[in-house]
Every structure is written in structure tokens, then in C-alpha cells.
Design a protein around this motif. Structure first.
Motif, PDB file in Angstrom:
ATOM      1  N   GLY A   1      -7.640  -9.920 109.664  1.00  0.00           N
ATOM      2  CA  GLY A   1      -8.155  -8.727 110.326  1.00  0.00           C
ATOM      3  C   GLY A   1      -7.781  -8.666 111.796  1.00  0.00           C
ATOM      4  N   ARG A   2      -7.845  -9.811 112.488  1.00  0.00           N
ATOM      5  CA  ARG A   2      -7.528  -9.805 113.918  1.00  0.00           C
ATOM      6  C   ARG A   2      -6.050  -9.537 114.156  1.00  0.00           C
ATOM      7  NH1 ARG A   2     -11.289 -11.139 117.414  1.00  0.00           N
ATOM      8  NH2 ARG A   2      -9.792 -11.769 119.022  1.00  0.00           N
ATOM      9  N   ALA A   3      -5.187 -10.086 113.295  1.00  0.00           N
ATOM     10  CA  ALA A   3      -3.753  -9.813 113.433  1.00  0.00           C
ATOM     11  C   ALA A   3      -3.467  -8.342 113.169  1.00  0.00           C
ATOM     12  CB  ALA A   3      -2.953 -10.697 112.480  1.00  0.00           C
ATOM     13  N   ALA A   4      -4.161  -7.761 112.199  1.00  0.00           N
ATOM     14  CA  ALA A   4      -3.986  -6.330 111.915  1.00  0.00           C
ATOM     15  C   ALA A   4      -4.461  -5.495 113.096  1.00  0.00           C
ATOM     16  CB  ALA A   4      -4.750  -5.958 110.647  1.00  0.00           C
ATOM     17  N   LYS A   5      -5.557  -5.913 113.717  1.00  0.00           N
ATOM     18  CA  LYS A   5      -6.069  -5.168 114.870  1.00  0.00           C
ATOM     19  C   LYS A   5      -5.077  -5.200 116.031  1.00  0.00           C
ATOM     20  CE  LYS A   5      -9.927  -4.884 118.114  1.00  0.00           C
ATOM     21  NZ  LYS A   5     -11.137  -5.544 118.651  1.00  0.00           N
ATOM     22  N   ARG A   6      -4.487  -6.362 116.291  1.00  0.00           N
ATOM     23  CA  ARG A   6      -3.475  -6.473 117.354  1.00  0.00           C
ATOM     24  C   ARG A   6      -2.286  -5.561 117.059  1.00  0.00           C
ATOM     25  NH1 ARG A   6      -1.540 -12.298 117.710  1.00  0.00           N
ATOM     26  NH2 ARG A   6      -0.122 -11.355 119.211  1.00  0.00           N
ATOM     27  N   MET A   7      -1.899  -5.515 115.820  1.00  0.00           N
ATOM     28  CA  MET A   7      -0.779  -4.674 115.407  1.00  0.00           C
ATOM     29  C   MET A   7      -1.104  -3.205 115.641  1.00  0.00           C
ATOM     30  SD  MET A   7       1.061  -5.031 111.721  1.00  0.00           S
ATOM     31  CE  MET A   7       2.803  -4.653 111.489  1.00  0.00           C
ATOM     32  N   SER A   8      -2.322  -2.826 115.313  1.00  0.00           N
ATOM     33  CA  SER A   8      -2.756  -1.441 115.506  1.00  0.00           C
ATOM     34  C   SER A   8      -2.786  -1.080 116.984  1.00  0.00           C
ATOM     35  CB  SER A   8      -4.131  -1.243 114.874  1.00  0.00           C
ATOM     36  OG  SER A   8      -4.575   0.070 115.046  1.00  0.00           O
ATOM     37  N   GLU A   9      -3.296  -1.990 117.818  1.00  0.00           N
ATOM     38  CA  GLU A   9      -3.349  -1.745 119.257  1.00  0.00           C
ATOM     39  C   GLU A   9      -1.957  -1.601 119.853  1.00  0.00           C
ATOM     40  OE1 GLU A   9      -5.532  -5.148 120.482  1.00  0.00           O
ATOM     41  OE2 GLU A   9      -7.513  -4.228 120.185  1.00  0.00           O
TER      42      GLU A   9
ATOM     43  N   TYR B   1     -17.239 -20.293 118.804  1.00  0.00           N
ATOM     44  CA  TYR B   1     -16.948 -20.624 120.205  1.00  0.00           C
ATOM     45  C   TYR B   1     -15.750 -21.579 120.247  1.00  0.00           C
ATOM     46  CZ  TYR B   1     -21.676 -18.792 120.832  1.00  0.00           C
ATOM     47  OH  TYR B   1     -22.788 -17.989 120.819  1.00  0.00           O
ATOM     48  N   CYS B   2     -15.753 -22.516 119.312  1.00  0.00           N
ATOM     49  CA  CYS B   2     -14.589 -23.370 119.073  1.00  0.00           C
ATOM     50  C   CYS B   2     -14.219 -23.205 117.610  1.00  0.00           C
ATOM     51  CB  CYS B   2     -14.916 -24.837 119.371  1.00  0.00           C
ATOM     52  SG  CYS B   2     -13.546 -25.977 119.017  1.00  0.00           S
ATOM     53  N   CYS B   3     -12.943 -23.038 117.331  1.00  0.00           N
ATOM     54  CA  CYS B   3     -12.519 -22.924 115.936  1.00  0.00           C
ATOM     55  C   CYS B   3     -11.255 -23.737 115.717  1.00  0.00           C
ATOM     56  CB  CYS B   3     -12.313 -21.466 115.524  1.00  0.00           C
ATOM     57  SG  CYS B   3     -10.891 -20.658 116.249  1.00  0.00           S
ATOM     58  N   SER B   4     -10.908 -23.916 114.471  1.00  0.00           N
ATOM     59  CA  SER B   4      -9.705 -24.689 114.163  1.00  0.00           C
ATOM     60  C   SER B   4      -8.455 -23.900 114.543  1.00  0.00           C
ATOM     61  CB  SER B   4      -9.664 -25.034 112.672  1.00  0.00           C
ATOM     62  OG  SER B   4      -9.372 -23.879 111.908  1.00  0.00           O
ATOM     63  N   ILE B   5      -7.392 -24.609 114.796  1.00  0.00           N
ATOM     64  CA  ILE B   5      -6.127 -23.963 115.158  1.00  0.00           C
ATOM     65  C   ILE B   5      -5.615 -23.138 113.977  1.00  0.00           C
ATOM     66  CG2 ILE B   5      -3.733 -24.388 115.862  1.00  0.00           C
ATOM     67  CD1 ILE B   5      -4.855 -26.971 117.255  1.00  0.00           C
ATOM     68  N   HIS B   6      -5.831 -23.621 112.765  1.00  0.00           N
ATOM     69  CA  HIS B   6      -5.427 -22.852 111.581  1.00  0.00           C
ATOM     70  C   HIS B   6      -6.126 -21.502 111.544  1.00  0.00           C
ATOM     71  CE1 HIS B   6      -3.850 -26.715 110.064  1.00  0.00           C
ATOM     72  NE2 HIS B   6      -3.111 -25.971 109.266  1.00  0.00           N
ATOM     73  N   LYS B   7      -7.427 -21.497 111.850  1.00  0.00           N
ATOM     74  CA  LYS B   7      -8.189 -20.251 111.796  1.00  0.00           C
ATOM     75  C   LYS B   7      -7.803 -19.292 112.923  1.00  0.00           C
ATOM     76  CE  LYS B   7     -10.969 -21.002 108.276  1.00  0.00           C
ATOM     77  NZ  LYS B   7     -10.915 -20.190 107.048  1.00  0.00           N
ATOM     78  N   SER B   8      -7.165 -19.790 113.966  1.00  0.00           N
ATOM     79  CA  SER B   8      -6.799 -18.923 115.099  1.00  0.00           C
ATOM     80  C   SER B   8      -5.485 -18.189 114.874  1.00  0.00           C
ATOM     81  CB  SER B   8      -6.690 -19.768 116.379  1.00  0.00           C
ATOM     82  OG  SER B   8      -5.513 -20.574 116.374  1.00  0.00           O
ATOM     83  N   GLN B   9      -4.746 -18.549 113.830  1.00  0.00           N
ATOM     84  CA  GLN B   9      -3.468 -17.893 113.581  1.00  0.00           C
ATOM     85  C   GLN B   9      -3.645 -16.381 113.459  1.00  0.00           C
ATOM     86  OE1 GLN B   9      -2.054 -20.805 110.329  1.00  0.00           O
ATOM     87  NE2 GLN B   9      -0.175 -19.870 111.080  1.00  0.00           N
ATOM     88  N   GLY B  10      -2.721 -15.658 114.048  1.00  0.00           N
ATOM     89  CA  GLY B  10      -2.794 -14.206 114.019  1.00  0.00           C
ATOM     90  C   GLY B  10      -3.645 -13.621 115.120  1.00  0.00           C
ATOM     91  N   SER B  11      -4.276 -14.478 115.939  1.00  0.00           N
ATOM     92  CA  SER B  11      -5.141 -14.005 117.018  1.00  0.00           C
ATOM     93  C   SER B  11      -4.515 -14.332 118.371  1.00  0.00           C
ATOM     94  CB  SER B  11      -6.520 -14.668 116.930  1.00  0.00           C
ATOM     95  OG  SER B  11      -7.150 -14.362 115.710  1.00  0.00           O
ATOM     96  N   GLU B  12      -5.039 -13.689 119.403  1.00  0.00           N
ATOM     97  CA  GLU B  12      -4.592 -13.928 120.773  1.00  0.00           C
ATOM     98  C   GLU B  12      -5.818 -13.813 121.672  1.00  0.00           C
ATOM     99  OE1 GLU B  12      -0.472 -12.745 122.760  1.00  0.00           O
ATOM    100  OE2 GLU B  12      -1.917 -11.100 122.887  1.00  0.00           O
ATOM    101  N   PHE B  13      -5.936 -14.715 122.646  1.00  0.00           N
ATOM    102  CA  PHE B  13      -7.116 -14.766 123.493  1.00  0.00           C
ATOM    103  C   PHE B  13      -6.694 -14.842 124.964  1.00  0.00           C
ATOM    104  CE2 PHE B  13      -7.751 -17.057 119.522  1.00  0.00           C
ATOM    105  CZ  PHE B  13      -8.805 -16.352 118.961  1.00  0.00           C
ATOM    106  N   PRO B  14      -7.444 -14.193 125.866  1.00  0.00           N
ATOM    107  CA  PRO B  14      -7.119 -14.280 127.290  1.00  0.00           C
ATOM    108  C   PRO B  14      -7.055 -15.713 127.801  1.00  0.00           C
ATOM    109  CG  PRO B  14      -8.683 -12.511 126.912  1.00  0.00           C
ATOM    110  CD  PRO B  14      -8.547 -13.239 125.609  1.00  0.00           C
ATOM    111  N   ILE B  15      -8.024 -16.542 127.393  1.00  0.00           N
ATOM    112  CA  ILE B  15      -8.081 -17.935 127.846  1.00  0.00           C
ATOM    113  C   ILE B  15      -8.180 -18.842 126.631  1.00  0.00           C
ATOM    114  CG2 ILE B  15      -9.380 -19.653 129.173  1.00  0.00           C
ATOM    115  CD1 ILE B  15     -10.524 -17.320 130.822  1.00  0.00           C
ATOM    116  N   VAL B  16      -7.315 -19.833 126.556  1.00  0.00           N
ATOM    117  CA  VAL B  16      -7.393 -20.848 125.507  1.00  0.00           C
ATOM    118  C   VAL B  16      -7.605 -22.209 126.157  1.00  0.00           C
ATOM    119  CG1 VAL B  16      -6.067 -22.149 123.785  1.00  0.00           C
ATOM    120  CG2 VAL B  16      -6.071 -19.650 123.741  1.00  0.00           C
ATOM    121  N   ILE B  17      -8.613 -22.931 125.678  1.00  0.00           N
ATOM    122  CA  ILE B  17      -8.861 -24.309 126.110  1.00  0.00           C
ATOM    123  C   ILE B  17      -8.519 -25.203 124.923  1.00  0.00           C
ATOM    124  CG2 ILE B  17     -10.560 -25.954 126.985  1.00  0.00           C
ATOM    125  CD1 ILE B  17     -12.180 -23.548 128.023  1.00  0.00           C
TER     126      ILE B  17
END
Length: 801
Positions: free
Chosen positions: A411-419, A682-698
Motif C-alpha cells: 500500500g505504501r509503495a502504491a501511495k508513493r507511486m500515486s503521489e 516505531y521500529c520495523c524490520s528492513i523487509h517490512k520497509s520495502q516499498g516505503s520512504e521516510f524523511p529520517i531513517v535511523i
């Protein structure tokens, strides 16, 4: 209440409650989890109330019938005393009148009072037990047809058999939930299967692994080289290697070796390779697995690869697009688009757009900052211009569907694509109409409608989903596949993007040069260094958009907390800041980081509602992650939402605790039992972050993560960062992870099968991008304009700098 002599010794040895049904508070038809209030008749517990709430896994119970529930009494922090049921039984009527009333009740359709009286008059007050032991006794009942006799027996067996089966399963060591799952699979054959071939559960029942079945097999004397044991071992190994390792197949030698190791573990008897090979052959003959050229497949994976090859070939055979537009017409339209968007496309970008519009398929690949999104936008705009069609969804309806389909795996990757494009984009599952129970709406017999399909983040697509997508496409559609092969492969089996690129049968444009930001991005530079197997010599030197804080594992929690705290004080929210880690457990794992970050971003207050589920506390305002697809609610695995409401059972007519989560405005309600579908984000696995983009990554990186650390894992993590990247941990661990590049070891045959079909045809069109200095996405606004003077070190206290 005093204990009654009517209870047998088995009952007396366990805690029980006996009563009649009053009201069903909750019942889940899928897993049969139930919450029921009963009128209490009898118990061996110190319990003085006239009613009781029983909870557990059992089918709908019937009014005015007496049940005996066995289990344990527990105190719920909010709902008070509850009796947790481990198994149950229905008490059969003992008197002649009771039996007549029972047999003429709702359970036995078409059996009236007169027929019931005839049965009891003929068979006596032990009629029910006689029928269950020997259904042929019903032939003695005058004027009772064979059909009615059969219905009576089957109804008795269904309702009485379940209770006996549940008791027996509990004695085998199965809990109530898995017991109910076993029963739903085998019904009245449950005990026969478990007592004769418990290994069958490995292939039939979700949640039963080989180890559990092997324990039961040992109890009943099945061990060593027994065929049932070997068969279960073969299927288990194949399934585990596809799920855990991503393999589509194992070689015959690999499978034999792994099965031999599994079955000989803690077993004195040796198995020969012949024993195992014989059962593999038998399984293949039965269609339980597929053998092709000494490779052994789970059938669903074999046919997924085969189907994907067939449908890619079907699409590539379309020739109508090659000369659809004169090159002069294309260049004229492209020039007008560049003028309108105030952008100049690089040569390879022009090639990508032209190839997409004049070919049935295009593979567009490249790392971060190389212009993939720019090309997608150009393809869509030029398609509209050259075909004379509107890009306003309002101009279309069900009879005249929107021609451009934009999809992504999450869903997040689709949202980025739409934006990025200004057009609607959905998940692949939603496009195909997946409903979770009946499967997909669209397939080869009911293809989707559209003229141009663009699929982003293809590296995340496994071979099962890719096959489902491609078999649902009409032959006339043009397809653009976009992705970065250096990211993590799909969670599911296969490596579709990598295999398609290696096959060289699809026209391909490779974007290599970087031109995302006019001022340059050290994050993107770092990503490309890692992609090429190295780290910059100044990895520890602070940059305007990234930094590395050296610390050990015991310091990770404190360092992440201080960085996040300072970012919060500068106005960033938990939605802007994403902590990524590769492992859940351990002192620096996802679970512990989430506990700390929840307390930082959403601390407990007297005014803030919260709900405990297991060891996790959820509060209004929490950032949460969806773990499974829930298509009926338009929520999919990987979507991030926020808890906006919590309702307690006493406040609603459903008498259920409820949590409402907003996924970008889409509010979804979860009852308490469904909270297994979410976790803190607040913290998630790197696998689950695929397709997403965040202003700040720690991103913490320490040696305790070493089992998980790989080059593509680190690459994927840092490419999630849009503006600021803060690495923390041990530099040696980071360097070691970059050196580990064994991500291409998945065993697949997609490339080979595609090349075999296309060996005499050259479909390739590989292009390398020229240097291009303009912004990658001129039509997207940067949400952080005005923050140019910030750096990652602004998020740390003075003492850490």
C-alpha cells in the motif's frame, strides 16, 4: 456448588463447569473461537455465581442443552472471572422423555416427536449410545426410512463425535485452537488419521510441523524408514526451503541429503538414499511434488514458474506496437511534454519512454536517484498524448475503464507511486480482486481491463503473485516493470526481477547515473558504493544528510533514543522518523526498540486509552504496522497506520474490545482477537520497509545482528531514507555485512525456461544512462524545503557529536 456423583472419574480429576447456554457473546466461524455465557448447574470449583462466562475454541452451542466444560478459571483485568475451556462435552439426556425431546429437536431435521418415540420405544433409554456404536440398529425401528436413519446417525456423529475428538486431541497434547483446526480438516476421520498416520497432518494442517507429527508417530510405533515418515519429511523440507530460503526447487541430491539429516536426527536407525528416493518418486506419481531434470518442486511453485513463462511469452509475441507511431510524432510529443514539465530527459530516459510505448513490455531498472520515477511519469504522460486519452479518472466508468493501471506490491509503495504521477495506484492484490477466502477475482478466464500497466517495486514480487498477475492480463496490454535488483528479494519464493533481467528476453533499460538532487546526496552515493561492494573511506565523517555514531550493542537503545528525542524536539513526528533493524529479539532488537520508542513518542497518560494484548500495550496515537493482507478492508501487509480510537466491551453492542486504526484516512476496526494482525511500527524490520520512504531513517548495525546482515539488506535499509540517514553501531559489523553478498543463491528456473523459449529471438534493448544533472523528479515537491541547513548531527545532543 457440590460435586455430583453423576460425573465420571475423568471429569472428577479435572476442573469443570456444567451448565446450559444463555447467550453467545462472540463466535468466530473461521477458527471457532467463542465467548459464551452459561447458566451454571454444577462445578467442582469454589464459585458461587449462578452464571459464568466460558471462552475457548468450540462450535456454536445450542440453547437448552447441557454442556460440561473442562479447563481453568482465570481473572481477566477488565472482564473479570472467565473459564478458559480446554475441551468440552455435551451431556446426553438420561431419561426417556429427555431423549425423545433431544431427538425431536432442531439438530435432527425431519424427525418429529412420534418418530423419536418409536426410536426410544425400540432401542430403550440407551438409544443414543447404541446408534453411535452401531448405526444399523436403526433398521429395527418401525417405519423409519433409510434416509432418515442415515441423517440421524450423521447428526449424532457430528455433534457427539466432535466432543470425543477434542478430548482425545487434548490427551495427545494438542491445544484447543490447533485441535479445532485439525478437526475442521478431517472431521470424523480425525482420530483414525492421527492414530494411523499422524504425518499426514504435515501436508494438510497449517501449524503442524514435522517435529510434532514425528512425536506422535514415535508414540504409535512409526519410526525409522517408514514410508509415511519419509514422505512427510520430503514435503516438509521442500516447503521450509521455499518459505525460509526462497527456493523454487531443490535438486534431487539436495532433497535426499536434507531429508536424511532430518529423519536421522536423534534416531538410531539409518535410512538409505534408496528409501528416500523411492518415496520421492511415489510422491511425484501422486502429484504431491514435481520432478523435472533432477529438480524437485512443490507443485504450486513449478506451475507458477511455468505459467509465468507462458504468459510473458504470450505478451511478447504481440507486434502491433512496434510501428504504432512514427518516430517524428513521438519526438514532437516528447518535446512538448518537456516544455510543459520544464524538464529535459536524458538520452536513456527517452529510450525508456519510447521502448515502453512501442513494445509490449519494458524492464526499467536502476538504483536510487537514477530517474525511474521520472521515466514512469513520462511514459504515462506520453501515452495519454499519443493515444489521445484523458488522464482524469472522472472521465471513465465501468463500461469505459481507466486505461492506465499503476500498481505496487504494498500500500505504501502504491501511495508513493500515486503521489509521483498524480494518478490512482493500488496494490497488486487489490487490482486482481483478492478477497483472502475465495482467492482472486481476476485470472485467465476473467482478465483485468486496461491498456497500460506499470508495476513498481517488482523486486518485492514473488513467483506466486507474478504468475497470478500475468495470467490475468489481456494480450493487448502493454506492461512496464520497474525495480531495483540490488534490493532484498521477495519474502515469498523466487527472485522474479533478477531472473527476468538475467533472461534478456524482455526489452530492458538500465539507469546507472545519479541525478536526484542538484546539491548532491551522500545517501545515494553511499547506496551506490554499497551496491558495488564497498564503503566510502569517509564513512565515519559527518555529512549534511548522513552520519555514523559509533557505539556497541548495549548502547544502541540509548543512542537511538537520544537521536529520536532530538529529532522530535525539532518538530519531527514518529511518522517522519523510522528506525529499521534486521532482528526482532535481543537487547538491540525490534521489540525492545519499539518499547522504548513508544514511551518516547506516545507515553502512558491517565487520559489516553490503552489496551493490552499479550505482552504488548496499544494506545491511542500509536504508530502500527499491518502484518497480513486484509483486502476486504483495503489494508495490506506493510501498511503503516495510527490507532485513533479504542472502545471497551462494555461500551458497545458487540460486547467486544475494539481498536480503530487509520491507514491514511481509511479507518479499520479490529476486535481484540484480531490484534495478531498488527504490531508497533516505531521500529520495523528492513523487509517490512520495502516499498516505503521516510524523511529520517535511523539504522543500527551491530555484530549481534550478524546472522541477518547482508549487503542487499543494508542497501535496502539506507535507500528507504529520503532526507537524513543516521547509522549507529559498529563499523566492523557494517563492513562485514557489505562483504557478504550471497543474496543470489535462490534456486529458480525462470531464467532458464524463458531463455529456452526465446533462444532464437533477440528482445533485448539495454541502455546505459548518460550523466544528467537536473533534479530526478521535477514534478514532486520536497516536503523539507527550508530545512537545508539541518544535518543528522542536529538530531544529537552536544555530548554525542
Amino acid at each position: 456448588m457440590a460435586q455430583q456423583n453423576s460425573l465420571d472419574l475423568f471429569q472428577e480429576q479435572q476442573k469443570f463447569m456444567k451448565g446450559t447456554h444463555l447467550v453467545t457473546i462472540f463466535h468466530n466461524e473461521k477458527n471457532l473461537y467463542s465467548v459464551v455465557r452459561i447458566r451454571l448447574q454444577e462445578t467442582n470449583l469454589e464459585y458461587s455465581e449462578k452464571e459464568a462466562v466460558v471462552t475457548g475454541y468450540f462450535p456454536r452451542i445450542h440453547e437448552d442443552e447441557t454442556y460440561i466444560f473442562f479447563g481453568e478459571i482465570k481473572e481477566h483485568p477488565r472482564f473479570g472471572t472467565q473459564f478458559h475451556v480446554e475441551h468440552f462435552r455435551k451431556e446426553l439426556p438420561q431419561s426417556k422423555q429427555g431423549i425423545i425431546q433431544y431427538l425431536s429437536g432442531d439438530l435432527f431435521k425431519g424427525i418429529g416427536k412420534k418418530t423419536a418415540e418409536n426410536i426410544v420405544d425400540t432401542l430403550g433409554e440407551s438409544a443414543i449410545s447404541k446408534i453411535l456404536e452401531n448405526p444399523s440398529v436403526l433398521s429395527e425401528v418401525p417405519k423409519l426410512s433409510k434416509d432418515k436413519a442415515k441423517d440421524i446417525y450423521e447428526s449424532l456423529r457430528e455433534h457427539q463425535g466432535l466432543e470425543q475428538i477434542m478430548i482425545s486431541l487434548s490427551q495427545f497434547g494438542f491445544g484447543p485452537q490447533i485441535s479445532m483446526r485439525i478437526y475442521q480438516t478431517y472431521k470424523d476421520q480425525t482420530l483414525e488419521i492421527i492414530q494411523n498416520n499422524p504425518y499426514k497432518m504435515v501436508e494438510d494442517v497449517e501449524g503442524i510441523g514435522f517435529g510434532r507429527a514425528d512425536e506422535l508417530g514415535h508414540q504409535i510405533g512409526i519410526s525409522g524408514a517408514h514410508p509415511d515418515r519419509i514422505r512427510a519429511g520430503c514435503l516438509y523440507i521442500l516447503e521450509q526451503d521455499s518459505i525460509q530460503e526462497g527456493h523454487v526447487y531443490l535438486t534431487l541430491d539436495q532433497l535426499v541429503e536434507k531429508v536424511k539429516e532430518l529423519l536421522e536426527h536423534n534416531n538410531r536407525e539409518n535410512l538409505t538414499e534408496f528409501d528416500i528416493s523411492r518415496e520421492i518418486t511415489c510422491l511425484a506419481e501422486e502429484g504431491k511434488l514435481v520432478i523435472e531434470e533432477q529438480r524437485v518442486y512443490v507443485p504450486s511453485l513449478f506451475f507458477s514458474e511455468k505459467g509465468l513463462v507462458t504468459n510473458i511469452t504470450r505478451l511478447l509475441e504481440q507486434t502491433e506496437y512496434k510501428d504504432s507511431f512514427p518516430e517524428s510524432e513521438f519526438l514532437l510529443a516528447l518535446g512538448k511534454l518537456e516544455e510543459r514539465l520544464k524538464v529535459e530527459y536524458a538520452p536513456s530516459q527517452k529510450d525508456a519512454i519510447q521502448t515502453a510505448l512501442m513494445s509490449p513490455m519494458l524492464l526499467l531498472t536502476g538504483g536510487p536517484g537514477t530517474g525511474k520515477t521520472t521515466v514512469i511519469k513520462g511514459i504515462v504522460e506520453l501515452y495519454s498524448e499519443l493515444h489521445g486519452c484523458s488522464l482524469d479518472p472522472k472521465d471513465y466508468n465501468n463500461e469505459n475503464p481507466f486505461p492506465v493501471l499503476l500498481v505496487a506490491p504494498t500500500g505504501r509503495a502504491a501511495k508513493r507511486m500515486s503521489e509521483a504521477t498524480g494518478l490512482p495506484a493500488v496494490t497488486i492484490h487489490r487490482l486482481l480482486g483478492w478477497n483472502g477466502v475465495e482467492g482472486f477475482v481476476h485470472d485467465e478466464d476473467n482478465p483485468i481491463e486496461g491498456k497500460l500497466l506499470i508495476v513498481d517495486e517488482v523486486s518485492m514480487v514473488d513467483v506466486w503473485l507474478a504468475n497470478q498477475l500475468f495470467k490475468s492480463l489481456p494480450s493487448s496490454i502493454q506492461v512496464v516493470l520497474v525495480g531495483d535488483e540490488d534490493q532484498l528479494p521477495s519474502v515469498g519464493p523466487g527472485q522474479v526481477l533478477k531472473d527476468l533481467l538475467r533472461s534478456s528476453v524482455i526489452p530492458t533499460v538500465l539507469l546507472t547515473d545519479i541525478y536526484r538532487q542538484s546539491q548532491g546526496s551522500s545517501i545515494i552515493d553511499l547506496a551506490h558504493d554499497i551496491k558495488n561492494g564497498g564503503l566510502p573511506p569517509d564513512i565515519s565523517t559527518p555529512k549534511s544528510d548522513r552520519s555514523f555514531i559509533k557505539c556497541n550493542q548495549s548502547q544502541i537503545i540509548d543512542v537511538v533514543k537520544k537521536v529520536a528525542q532530538n529529532a522530535k524536539e525539532k518538530g519531527y513526528t514518529s511518522r517522519d522518523i523510522q528506525v529499521l533493524a534486521p532482528m526482532y529479539r535481543g537487547s538491540a532488537g525490534i521489540d525492545q526498540l519499539n518499547v522504548m520508542l513508544q514511551d518516547l513518542f506516545n507515553p502512558k497518560t491517565e487520559q489516553k486509552r490503552e489496551m493490552q494484548f499479550g505482552e504488548t500495550v496499544y494506545r491511542i496515537g500509536d504508530k502500527v504496522l499491518q502484518l497480513v493482507n486484509q483486502p476486504e478492508s483495503n489494508v495490506f501487509n506493510g501498511d503503516i497506520g495510527e490507532i485513533v480510537s479504542i472502545f471497551y466491551a462494555k461500551e458497545n453492542t458487540e460486547k467486544q474490545d475494539m481498536v480503530v486504526i487509520s491507514f491514511d484516512g481509511n479507518e479499520v476496526t479490529y476486535i481484540k482477537q484480531d490484534l495478531t494482525q498488527i504490531t508497533h511500527a516505531y521500529c520495523c524490520s528492513i523487509h517490512k520497509s520495502q516499498g516505503s520512504e521516510f524523511p529520517i531513517v535511523i539504522l543500527p548495525v551491530v555484530k549481534s545482528y550478524f546472522r541477518m546482515l547482508r549487503r542487499n539488506l543494508i542497501y535496502t535499509a539506507i535507500t528507504r531514507s529520503k532526507n537524513f540517514l543516521i547509522l549507529c553501531g559498529e563499523e566492523d559489523a557494517l563492513r562485514q555485512s557489505i562483504r557478504r553478498n550471497d543474496d543470489g543463491q535462490r534456486q529458480t528456473t525462470l531464467t532458464e525456461k524463458l531463455q529456452q523459449l526465446h533462444s532464437n529471438v533477440d528482445h533485448t534493448m539495454n541502455k546505459a544512462i548518460d550523466t544528467y544533472d537536473e533534479d530526478e523528479v521535477p514534478f514532486m515537491k520536497d516536503a523539507f524545503i527550508g530545512m537545508e541547513n539541518l544535518s543528522p548531527y542536529d538530531f544529537m545532543e552536544e555530548s554525542e557529536r
